[in-house]
Design a protein around this motif. Structure first.
Motif: not given
Length: 131
Positions: A3-23
């Motif tokens: 089974k393939k395992i997909y790992l997440a990558k989140i890129i933030a370039k604005d305050p909303h993206g940083l909130q997602v990383i913070s959460a």
């Protein structure tokens, strides 16, 4: 077949993206020895052991949280000579004149403040942990 395992990558370039990383990183565990500031490269890195909140289960994942274009780093209430484990509560963002201040808030009133002109953060999963 495996089974393939997909790992997440989140890129933030604005305050909303940083909130997602913070959460995603809230309640994550960080070892003091796994926090690095590469001054010459203007990179700040920390390895976070966090719960996979995206899938709403109790799966633990090791992720690297990377902040780029960091001009300076200040910390308070963190003993750098001790192998303590810090609990990350949140990542906050403040605008100070032309710069940003990114504050990593930890339990027990500990924090790290990063000064940068550009907001660019990445949260990249490395592997899943088996308990």
């Amino acid at each position: 077949m495996s089974k393939k395992i997909y790992l997440a990558k989140i890129i933030a370039k604005d305050p909303h993206g940083l909130q997602v990383i913070s959460a995603c990183c809230a309640d994550g565990k960080v070892k003091v020895e796994e926090i690095k500031y590469l001054k010459k490269n203007k990179l700040f890195l920390l390895l976070v052991e966090r719960l996979n909140k995206e899938k709403d289960n109790n799966e633990k994942i090791k992720s690297i949280c990377k902040f780029e274009f960091v001009d300076s780093v200040k910390s308070k209430n963190i003993d750098q000579n001790n192998n303590n484990i810090l609990e990350l509560l949140a990542i906050d963002l403040f605008k100070v004149r032309e710069n940003y201040e990114i504050t990593l808030l930890f339990k027990n009133n500990a924090f790290i403040t990063l000064s940068t002109e550009v907001l660019e953060a990445t949260l990249e999963d490395q592997n899943k942990l088996n308990d």
